[in-house]
Design a protein around this motif. Structure first.
Motif: not given
Length: 128
Positions: A45-52, A55-62
């Motif tokens: 679950r932590f790995a899934q949350a971390e991946t999610s 991804e969100r942080f990468n979108n925000v960074d873009e």
């Protein structure tokens, strides 16, 4: 049953002790397996949350990068406007200096004309 000072346990007592030990081992193994399963699930679950989250942080960074590029463009436009303002200020300074020089010359001309004309005649009214 006692023989010659030695303590012997009966079969029933040994069976109860062995059963209790087996129960503790079985419960301990079950608890250990349950905690191991829970930890594995939590890690997933932590790995899934971390991946999610990544991804969100990468979108925000873009998005921040795009906005930062826009700010850079606006900053360049402001720099160009600042350069134009500097040119206008330099032109105003030149005009101000020329006006000051012109005012100084005009004052000198007024003084020269006043010297040529002489003092203005005074009207003297007779007393009655």
């Amino acid at each position: 049953m006692r023989q010659n000072g030695d303590v012997f346990m009966s079969v029933e007592v040994l069976a109860v002790i062995i059963a209790a030990a087996s129960l503790f081992v079985a419960l301990g193994g079950g608890l250990f397996a349950g905690f191991a399963w829970m930890l594995r699930r939590m890690d997933e679950r932590f790995a899934q949350a971390e991946t999610s989250i990544n991804e969100r942080f990468n979108n925000v960074d873009e998005k921040f990068d795009k906005v930062d590029e826009k700010f850079d463009k606006v900053d360049k436009k402001f720099d160009k406007v600042d350069e134009k303002f500097d040119k206008v200020y330099a032109m105003f300074d030149r005009v101000h200096d020329e006006l000051h020089d012109l005012r100084t010359e005009l004052t000198e001309v007024k003084i020269s004309v006043a010297r040529l004309e002489g003092p203005s005649p005074r009207l003297i009214w007779p007393r009655s």
